[in-house]
Motif scaffolding. Structure first.
Motif, short mmCIF file in Angstrom:
data_model
loop_
_atom_site.label_atom_id
_atom_site.label_comp_id
_atom_site.label_asym_id
_atom_site.label_seq_id
_atom_site.Cartn_x
_atom_site.Cartn_y
_atom_site.Cartn_z
N ARG A 180 1.01 -1.11 -0.09
CA ARG A 180 -0.04 -0.10 0.05
C ARG A 180 0.96 1.21 -0.05
O ARG A 180 0.48 2.29 0.57
N ASP A 181 2.01 1.23 -0.65
CA ASP A 181 2.95 2.40 -0.67
C ASP A 181 2.63 2.82 -2.04
O ASP A 181 2.87 1.95 -3.12
N LEU A 182 2.81 4.09 -2.28
CA LEU A 182 2.73 4.65 -3.44
C LEU A 182 3.79 5.97 -3.68
O LEU A 182 4.19 6.36 -2.73
N LEU A 183 4.09 6.20 -4.98
CA LEU A 183 5.22 7.20 -5.24
C LEU A 183 4.47 8.09 -6.25
O LEU A 183 3.86 7.89 -7.07
N PHE A 184 4.80 9.35 -6.05
CA PHE A 184 4.37 10.39 -7.09
C PHE A 184 5.62 11.29 -7.41
O PHE A 184 6.40 11.63 -6.57
N GLN A 185 5.97 11.46 -8.66
CA GLN A 185 7.14 12.37 -9.05
C GLN A 185 6.68 13.01 -10.59
O GLN A 185 6.15 12.46 -11.39
N ASN A 186 7.30 14.36 -10.61
CA ASN A 186 7.12 14.66 -11.76
C ASN A 186 8.66 14.26 -12.65
O ASN A 186 9.68 14.70 -12.18
N VAL A 187 8.40 13.57 -13.61
CA VAL A 187 9.39 12.67 -13.90
C VAL A 187 10.23 13.45 -15.22
O VAL A 187 11.43 13.06 -15.59
N ARG A 188 9.75 14.63 -15.69
CA ARG A 188 10.39 15.42 -16.74
C ARG A 188 10.85 14.28 -18.12
O ARG A 188 12.14 14.32 -18.21
N GLY A 189 9.98 13.65 -18.60
CA GLY A 189 10.28 12.95 -19.76
C GLY A 189 10.20 11.33 -19.20
O GLY A 189 10.77 11.28 -18.04
N LEU A 190 9.48 10.66 -19.88
CA LEU A 190 9.53 9.16 -19.76
C LEU A 190 9.98 8.23 -20.99
O LEU A 190 9.21 7.65 -21.56
N ARG A 191 11.38 8.25 -21.05
CA ARG A 191 11.86 7.23 -21.90
C ARG A 191 11.73 5.85 -21.71
O ARG A 191 11.36 5.72 -20.42
N ASP A 192 11.90 5.18 -22.47
CA ASP A 192 11.88 3.70 -22.26
C ASP A 192 12.85 3.30 -21.27
O ASP A 192 12.38 2.58 -20.31
N GLU A 193 13.90 3.74 -21.22
CA GLU A 193 14.88 3.31 -20.16
C GLU A 193 14.54 4.13 -18.78
O GLU A 193 14.73 3.26 -17.86
N LYS A 194 13.92 5.03 -18.95
CA LYS A 194 13.42 5.54 -17.38
C LYS A 194 12.26 4.71 -16.82
O LYS A 194 12.25 4.44 -15.78
N ILE A 195 11.67 4.33 -18.03
CA ILE A 195 10.48 3.32 -17.29
C ILE A 195 11.09 2.02 -16.76
O ILE A 195 10.61 1.80 -15.58
N GLU A 196 12.10 1.51 -17.15
CA GLU A 196 12.70 0.52 -16.67
C GLU A 196 13.51 0.79 -15.42
O GLU A 196 13.33 -0.05 -14.36
N GLU A 197 13.87 1.86 -15.21
CA GLU A 197 14.64 2.32 -14.06
C GLU A 197 13.27 2.53 -12.97
O GLU A 197 13.55 2.09 -11.72
N ILE A 198 12.33 2.96 -13.22
CA ILE A 198 11.29 3.24 -12.34
C ILE A 198 10.63 1.95 -11.84
O ILE A 198 10.43 1.72 -10.72
N ILE A 199 10.61 0.72 -12.68
CA ILE A 199 10.07 -0.46 -12.55
C ILE A 199 11.05 -1.05 -11.47
O ILE A 199 10.70 -1.73 -10.62
N THR A 200 12.43 -0.90 -11.74
CA THR A 200 13.35 -1.44 -10.86
C THR A 200 13.26 -1.12 -9.48
O THR A 200 13.47 -1.49 -8.49
N ARG A 201 12.89 0.25 -9.23
CA ARG A 201 12.82 1.03 -7.86
C ARG A 201 11.72 0.49 -7.47
O ARG A 201 11.34 0.44 -6.23
N MET A 202 10.77 0.13 -8.14
CA MET A 202 9.19 -0.17 -7.81
C MET A 202 9.40 -1.49 -6.86
O MET A 202 8.97 -1.76 -5.73
N ILE A 203 10.01 -2.30 -7.58
CA ILE A 203 10.27 -3.57 -6.94
C ILE A 203 10.97 -3.75 -5.80
O ILE A 203 10.72 -4.28 -4.76
#
Length: 373
Positions: free
Chosen positions: A9-32
């Motif tokens: 039940r933990d959530l995160l909000f961020q203004n990511v200033r662009g969401l390239r494919d590699e940034k998506i992978e970075e975010i998913i890694t941190r999510m896990i």
């Protein structure tokens, strides 16, 4: 099937200033690694996706995008998105994959049903929003808040509203004890946009969750010229559900590459008492505080001190102040001591009846002397 204990039940909000494919992978890694249920994002710089159900990444994580229509040869700016973990993706699908994208290009919302206790589900109305910048016109700002108001109105009475947003406003902190929108923590600076935002939140019985938790820093953005710190990003919740927020604040260690710092929100699981079976045989233990008083109680006092040390060591490093951690530790220590010391002996309700032949004549004499005065 995921249970309530398995569901983060933990959530995160961020203004990511662009969401390239590699940034998506970075975010998913941190999510896990951080066990996040969802990441709400602003300024994805991605266009509105025509078929949101087709955007699946990393075997089960689900990315929902919304923004302007894509135009050939024109760079896309703005945009909002929600990235769901595997378990939250299942919760979204359980609710019928309900997605709301008709509140303008700056707002996206999704309905989820999280597994709760007693085989019940907990309904979440998750919103991502990105307000116009200070360079925008008054008409653009008015339109945004009208659309955000419509989105809030779409939240059902049995849903918990969670809004992660970059609102480009300085909200400030509490102005007196009767302030229902802001808590005592944050950057005190406010501006006209902040005052308008506060009025909007008050009219919808909303509050800034992050302002009720003390942190070392509350800044989410630094001006690139003046280097002044601002708090433009927020987790907004219904005031009546503020007690359900375990923690909310800046979490730099979870940041994707951006000039904005992320905000984590931790939601407590609802307690269900309505249909819970009560154990009438087991009475709740009461702490006998007299067992800690006096020179003969040194061993009990040492035990309480040890329990407090253990509880302090188990406190999670979530950025809370030392006083907040100590308060939680003392509460835990008291519970541990209660378990070890047992139950305070209470006087039986029948004591008066058992001694009535002795007590009643004394009471009568007392009353007689009072009447003679």
């Amino acid at each position: 099937m995921a249970t309530s204990k398995d569901m983060s039940r933990d959530l995160l909000f961020q203004n990511v200033r662009g969401l390239r494919d590699e940034k998506i992978e970075e975010i998913i890694t941190r999510m896990i690694s951080a066990n996040l249920g969802a990441v709400v994002m602003a300024e994805t710089w991605r266009a509105r996706d025509s078929d949101p159900t087709s955007v699946l990444v990393n075997s089960g994580h689900h990315l929902i995008l919304h923004g302007k229509e894509e135009k050939e040869g024109v760079a896309t700016r703005g945009g909002v998105g929600i990235l769901l973990s595997k378990s939250w993706s299942r919760a979204w699908k359980k609710s019928g994959s309900q997605l709301l994208r008709h509140f303008g290009e700056r707002i996206v919302a999704a309905r989820l049903e999280l597994p709760g206790k007693m085989n019940k589900t907990e309904k979440i109305f998750l919103v991502g929003a990105y307000a116009p910048t200070t360079g925008s016109t008054e008409e653009e700002c008015s339109q945004f808040y009208n659309e955000l108001g419509d989105c809030i109105g779409a939240c059902r009475s049995n849903e918990i509203l969670l809004i992660g947003a970059d609102l480009n406003a300085a909200l400030g902190t509490a102005q007196g004890n009767d302030d229902e929108v802001c808590g005592n923590f944050g950057i005190p600076h406010t501006n006209q946009r902040g005052r308008e935002l506060k009025s909007f939140l008050a009219s919808h019985q909303l509050c800034s969750a992050t302002s009720f938790f003390e942190k070392k820093s509350h800044a989410t953005w630094q001006h690139f010229r003046s280097h002044k710190l601002y708090q433009n990003d927020f987790w907004i919740v219904k005031r009546k559900y503020l007690r359900r927020i375990r923690d909310a604040g800046v979490r730099p260690s979870l940041a994707a590459d951006s000039d904005h710092r992320p905000l984590r929100l931790r939601l407590l699981e609802a307690r269900s008492h309505k249909n819970a079976k009560r154990d009438t045989k087991t009475k709740k233990k009461r702490l006998d505080r007299s067992l800690l008083i006096g020179p003969a109680r040194e061993s009990e006092r040492r035990a309480f001190a040890n329990f407090t040390k253990v509880a302090m060591a188990e406190q999670e490093d979530n950025g809370s102040s030392a006083n907040a951690k100590l308060t939680r530790a003392l509460t835990t220590a008291a519970e541990m001591l209660q378990e070890s010391m047992g139950q305070e002996q209470r006087v039986s309700p029948s004591w008066f009846k058992d001694h009535a032949t002795t007590i009643v004549p004394l009471i009568e004499k007392r009353n007689m002397f009072k009447g003679a005065r």
